[in-house]
Design an enzyme around this catalytic site. Structure first.
Site, PDB file in Angstrom:
ATOM      1  N   LYS A 107      45.980  39.868  29.959  1.00 49.30           N
ATOM      2  CA  LYS A 107      45.170  39.246  28.897  1.00 49.30           C
ATOM      3  C   LYS A 107      45.898  39.362  27.551  1.00 49.30           C
ATOM      4  CE  LYS A 107      41.569  37.626  28.961  1.00 49.30           C
ATOM      5  NZ  LYS A 107      41.100  36.222  29.221  1.00 49.30           N
TER       6      LYS A 107
ATOM      7  N   TYR B 241      45.386  44.089  34.388  1.00 46.55           N
ATOM      8  CA  TYR B 241      44.456  43.097  33.834  1.00 46.55           C
ATOM      9  C   TYR B 241      44.623  42.984  32.325  1.00 46.55           C
ATOM     10  CZ  TYR B 241      40.095  41.441  31.710  1.00 46.55           C
ATOM     11  OH  TYR B 241      39.191  40.786  30.918  1.00 46.55           O
TER      12      TYR B 241
ATOM     13  N   THR C  72      39.470  39.970  25.577  1.00 43.79           N
ATOM     14  CA  THR C  72      38.744  41.213  25.823  1.00 43.79           C
ATOM     15  C   THR C  72      39.180  42.329  24.867  1.00 43.79           C
ATOM     16  OG1 THR C  72      38.596  43.011  27.449  1.00 43.79           O
ATOM     17  CG2 THR C  72      40.493  41.595  27.634  1.00 43.79           C
ATOM     18  N   ASP C  73      38.295  43.303  24.675  1.00 41.77           N
ATOM     19  CA  ASP C  73      38.664  44.475  23.871  1.00 41.77           C
ATOM     20  C   ASP C  73      39.678  45.360  24.594  1.00 41.77           C
ATOM     21  OD1 ASP C  73      36.958  45.498  25.842  1.00 41.77           O
ATOM     22  OD2 ASP C  73      35.593  46.510  24.448  1.00 41.77           O
ATOM     23  N   GLU C  74      39.853  45.124  25.915  1.00 40.15           N
ATOM     24  CA  GLU C  74      40.721  46.021  26.695  1.00 40.15           C
ATOM     25  C   GLU C  74      42.184  45.901  26.288  1.00 40.15           C
ATOM     26  OE1 GLU C  74      39.689  46.383  30.838  1.00 40.15           O
ATOM     27  OE2 GLU C  74      37.651  45.712  30.451  1.00 40.15           O
TER      28      GLU C  74
HETATM   29  P1  NAD Z   1      34.790  35.968  36.148  1.00 42.62           P
HETATM   30  O1  NAD Z   1      35.825  36.629  36.994  1.00 42.62           O
HETATM   31  O2  NAD Z   1      33.349  36.131  36.490  1.00 42.62           O
HETATM   32  O3  NAD Z   1      35.059  34.394  36.099  1.00 42.62           O
HETATM   33  C1  NAD Z   1      36.332  33.841  35.980  1.00 42.62           C
HETATM   34  C2  NAD Z   1      36.245  32.373  36.391  1.00 42.62           C
HETATM   35  O4  NAD Z   1      37.546  31.787  36.233  1.00 42.62           O
HETATM   36  C3  NAD Z   1      35.834  32.168  37.848  1.00 42.62           C
HETATM   37  O5  NAD Z   1      34.864  31.152  37.941  1.00 42.62           O
HETATM   38  C4  NAD Z   1      37.128  31.749  38.537  1.00 42.62           C
HETATM   39  O6  NAD Z   1      36.913  30.891  39.658  1.00 42.62           O
HETATM   40  C5  NAD Z   1      37.837  31.027  37.401  1.00 42.62           C
HETATM   41  N1  NAD Z   1      39.302  30.995  37.576  1.00 42.62           N
HETATM   42  C6  NAD Z   1      40.105  32.023  37.947  1.00 42.62           C
HETATM   43  N2  NAD Z   1      41.386  31.602  37.998  1.00 42.62           N
HETATM   44  C7  NAD Z   1      41.383  30.298  37.618  1.00 42.62           C
HETATM   45  C8  NAD Z   1      42.394  29.338  37.445  1.00 42.62           C
HETATM   46  N3  NAD Z   1      43.683  29.616  37.693  1.00 42.62           N
HETATM   47  N4  NAD Z   1      42.038  28.100  37.035  1.00 42.62           N
HETATM   48  C9  NAD Z   1      40.742  27.779  36.799  1.00 42.62           C
HETATM   49  N5  NAD Z   1      39.738  28.652  36.963  1.00 42.62           N
HETATM   50  C10 NAD Z   1      40.051  29.914  37.358  1.00 42.62           C
HETATM   51  O7  NAD Z   1      35.101  36.448  34.682  1.00 42.62           O
HETATM   52  P2  NAD Z   1      34.113  36.643  33.440  1.00 42.62           P
HETATM   53  O8  NAD Z   1      33.599  38.020  33.456  1.00 42.62           O
HETATM   54  O9  NAD Z   1      33.182  35.504  33.380  1.00 42.62           O
HETATM   55  O10 NAD Z   1      35.171  36.552  32.253  1.00 42.62           O
HETATM   56  C11 NAD Z   1      35.473  35.296  31.631  1.00 42.62           C
HETATM   57  C12 NAD Z   1      36.505  35.513  30.547  1.00 42.62           C
HETATM   58  O11 NAD Z   1      35.997  36.435  29.593  1.00 42.62           O
HETATM   59  C13 NAD Z   1      37.814  36.119  31.066  1.00 42.62           C
HETATM   60  O12 NAD Z   1      38.874  35.525  30.374  1.00 42.62           O
HETATM   61  C14 NAD Z   1      37.704  37.589  30.715  1.00 42.62           C
HETATM   62  O13 NAD Z   1      38.974  38.158  30.495  1.00 42.62           O
HETATM   63  C15 NAD Z   1      36.898  37.521  29.434  1.00 42.62           C
HETATM   64  N6  NAD Z   1      36.073  38.702  29.136  1.00 42.62           N
HETATM   65  C16 NAD Z   1      35.224  39.209  30.072  1.00 42.62           C
HETATM   66  C17 NAD Z   1      34.430  40.308  29.746  1.00 42.62           C
HETATM   67  C18 NAD Z   1      33.429  40.893  30.736  1.00 42.62           C
HETATM   68  O14 NAD Z   1      32.819  41.924  30.439  1.00 42.62           O
HETATM   69  N7  NAD Z   1      33.202  40.276  31.883  1.00 42.62           N
HETATM   70  C19 NAD Z   1      34.518  40.883  28.472  1.00 42.62           C
HETATM   71  C20 NAD Z   1      35.398  40.328  27.536  1.00 42.62           C
HETATM   72  C21 NAD Z   1      36.162  39.227  27.884  1.00 42.62           C
HETATM   73  P1  TYD Z   2      33.879  47.429  35.098  1.00 45.62           P
HETATM   74  O1  TYD Z   2      32.520  46.840  35.211  1.00 45.62           O
HETATM   75  O2  TYD Z   2      34.856  47.219  36.218  1.00 45.62           O
HETATM   76  O3  TYD Z   2      34.472  46.929  33.699  1.00 45.62           O
HETATM   77  P2  TYD Z   2      35.818  47.412  32.912  1.00 45.62           P
HETATM   78  O4  TYD Z   2      36.657  48.223  33.804  1.00 45.62           O
HETATM   79  O5  TYD Z   2      36.450  46.088  32.594  1.00 45.62           O
HETATM   80  O6  TYD Z   2      35.323  48.149  31.708  1.00 45.62           O
HETATM   81  O7  TYD Z   2      33.730  48.996  34.884  1.00 45.62           O
HETATM   82  C1  TYD Z   2      32.974  49.511  33.800  1.00 45.62           C
HETATM   83  C2  TYD Z   2      33.113  51.011  33.833  1.00 45.62           C
HETATM   84  O8  TYD Z   2      32.462  51.509  35.007  1.00 45.62           O
HETATM   85  C3  TYD Z   2      34.563  51.472  33.932  1.00 45.62           C
HETATM   86  O9  TYD Z   2      34.711  52.652  33.143  1.00 45.62           O
HETATM   87  C4  TYD Z   2      34.748  51.785  35.408  1.00 45.62           C
HETATM   88  C5  TYD Z   2      33.369  52.242  35.829  1.00 45.62           C
HETATM   89  N1  TYD Z   2      33.008  51.951  37.250  1.00 45.62           N
HETATM   90  C6  TYD Z   2      32.506  52.976  38.050  1.00 45.62           C
HETATM   91  O10 TYD Z   2      32.352  54.133  37.633  1.00 45.62           O
HETATM   92  N2  TYD Z   2      32.180  52.671  39.362  1.00 45.62           N
HETATM   93  C7  TYD Z   2      32.341  51.429  39.871  1.00 45.62           C
HETATM   94  O11 TYD Z   2      32.076  51.222  41.089  1.00 45.62           O
HETATM   95  C8  TYD Z   2      32.838  50.384  39.013  1.00 45.62           C
HETATM   96  C9  TYD Z   2      33.030  48.989  39.539  1.00 45.62           C
HETATM   97  C10 TYD Z   2      33.155  50.697  37.708  1.00 45.62           C
END
Ligand code: NAD
Ligand code: TYD
Length: 354
Positions: A163, A159, A133-135
């Site tokens: 990561k 988080y 992630t960019d975070e």
């Molecule tokens: P998500 O929370 O929707 O899905 C995570 C999945 O991993 C779930 O299906 C969960 O059951 C599984 N999981 C959790 N712990 C596990 C373990 N110990 N063993 C096997 N499976 C396990 O997350 P997402 O949004 O789909 O993100 C997927 C990946 O992409 C993550 O690594 C996250 O850090 C990264 N990512 C997400 C975003 C975003 O905006 N959602 C952006 C950049 C990177």
């Molecule tokens: P989120 O979807 O949790 O992603 P991330 O924190 O990983 O960027 O949140 C996106 C942005 O929205 C973040 O700045 C937090 C804000 N946010 C709210 O303002 N209200 C909410 O209920 C949630 C879940 C997030």
């Protein structure tokens, strides 16, 4: 030939597996623990498909992972498995340490042993792609340039710290053991199968349920949004052509303040599913307490992946968000299933009665 996808029942992982099997016939093993965020229903359309097998299990279960690797002999692993929600990491960081750090470490160990035993051609062709992630780069000021791959790591939440640790382990396994790794750092995704604890799906689901739309603080925090299928195409591209040991930032060139996002969702719902009383959904917006340690701005400089691998996003924010809102309107049964049970406890704990 096959690939092992971890976390493939979550939001991005399930989109990736579904996309993969529309583009290729290469066998996919999905390994997912099925935490609250993982959902078998996301992959329902693959039931009975001979190109896919689902295994419920933990990336930290070394015996299981070693068995799956020996049995299926994958040519690549795409590691999505993680705890992914910042707010949950603030309430309870332990699971983040266990999965994102210890789990990634155990996965790397199992993969190192497997990779070490491959014949020379297969060893050379093998890839471990770590999805991050960019975070990990921390928070930007208003006028700072966007994150490049050279930006230093400054994670601010449990988080992002977990990561960041996993990214460092992946890097170390390349430099120390020669494991052929690739790392991608992507901005905020949105799209189908997004669990409604994250901003965009939460706003859609709450708006339709007549509930408050909780905006943290002043709502002026900026995220850089990417349609999930564009993230999937970028990962496929990196897997195909990325240079071993390299990091690729992935983003949509779509920096937007949260409040703008919420307004856009409201306007689309006003058009596609107007409120029964004819009033605009934006009336449901409620300002709530800010997230502790809330990062102010993320922005990805995605020029490296464009320049070196020729990848660009296909969707603009306008086209992607319209598709997303429509998907939630068309998939109320999915929303009903994922928002029962444990979801209600989370909402109660985090937002009170919001
Ligand atoms: P998500 O929370 O929707 O899905 C995570 C999945 O991993 C779930 O299906 C969960 O059951 C599984 N999981 C959790 N712990 C596990 C373990 N110990 N063993 C096997 N499976 C396990 O997350 P997402 O949004 O789909 O993100 C997927 C990946 O992409 C993550 O690594 C996250 O850090 C990264 N990512 C997400 C975003 C975003 O905006 N959602 C952006 C950049 C990177
Ligand atoms: P989120 O979807 O949790 O992603 P991330 O924190 O990983 O960027 O949140 C996106 C942005 O929205 C973040 O700045 C937090 C804000 N946010 C709210 O303002 N209200 C909410 O209920 C949630 C879940 C997030």
């Amino acid at each position: 030939m096959s690939i092992l996808v971890t976390g493939g029942a979550g939001f991005i992982g399930s989109n990736f597996v579904l996309d993969w099997l529309t583009q290729s016939n290469e066998f996919v093993i999905t390994l997912d623990k099925l935490t609250y965020a993982g959902n078998r229903e996301n992959l329902q359309s693959l039931n009975g498909d001979p190109r896919h097998v689902f295994v419920q299990g933990d990336i930290g279960d070394s015996t299981l992972v070693a068995y799956l690797l020996a049995q299926h002999q994958p040519r690549a692993i795409v590691n999505f498995a993680a705890e992914s929600h910042v707010d949950r990491s603030i309430h309870g960081p332990e699971d983040f340490i266990q999965t994102n750090i210890v789990g990634t470490f155990r996965l790397l160990e199992a993969v190192r042993a497997y990779w070490g035993g491959l014949q020379s051609d297969a060893r050379q062709a093998f890839r471990f792609l770590h999805v991050s992630t960019d975070e990990v780069y921390g928070s930007l000021g208003k006028d700072d340039p966007a994150f490049t791959e050279a930006h230093r790591y400054e994670p601010n939440s449990p988080y992002s710290a977990s990561k960041a640790a996993s990214d460092h382990l992946v890097r170390a396994y390349h430099y120390t053991y020669g494991l052929p790794v690739l790392t991608t750092n992507c901005s905020n995704n949105y799209g189908p199968y997004h669990f409604p604890e994250k901003l965009i799906p939460l706003m859609i689901v709450n708006a339709l349920a007549g509930k408050p739309l909780p905006v943290y603080g002043d709502g002026q925090q900026i995220r850089d949004w990417l349609y999930v299928k564009d993230h999937c195409s970028a990962i496929r591209r990196v897997l195909d052509a990325g240079h071993v040991g390299e990091v690729y930032n992935i983003g949509g060139w779509n920096e937007k303040p949260n409040l703008d996002i919420v307004h856009t969702v409201c306007v689309l719902l006003d058009e596609l599913r107007p409120r029964a009383d004819g009033k605009p959904y934006k009336e449901q917006i409620t300002y709530v307490a800010d997230r502790p340690g809330h990062d102010r701005r993320y922005a990805i400089d995605a020029r490296k992946i464009e320049r070196e691998l020729g990848w660009k996003p296909a969707e603009t924010f306008e086209t992607g968000i319209r598709k997303t809102v429509q998907w939630y309107l068309d998939n109320q049964a999915w929303v009903d299933n994922v928002t029962s049970g444990a979801y209600k406890q989370w909402v109660g704990k985090h937002y009170g009665d919001a």
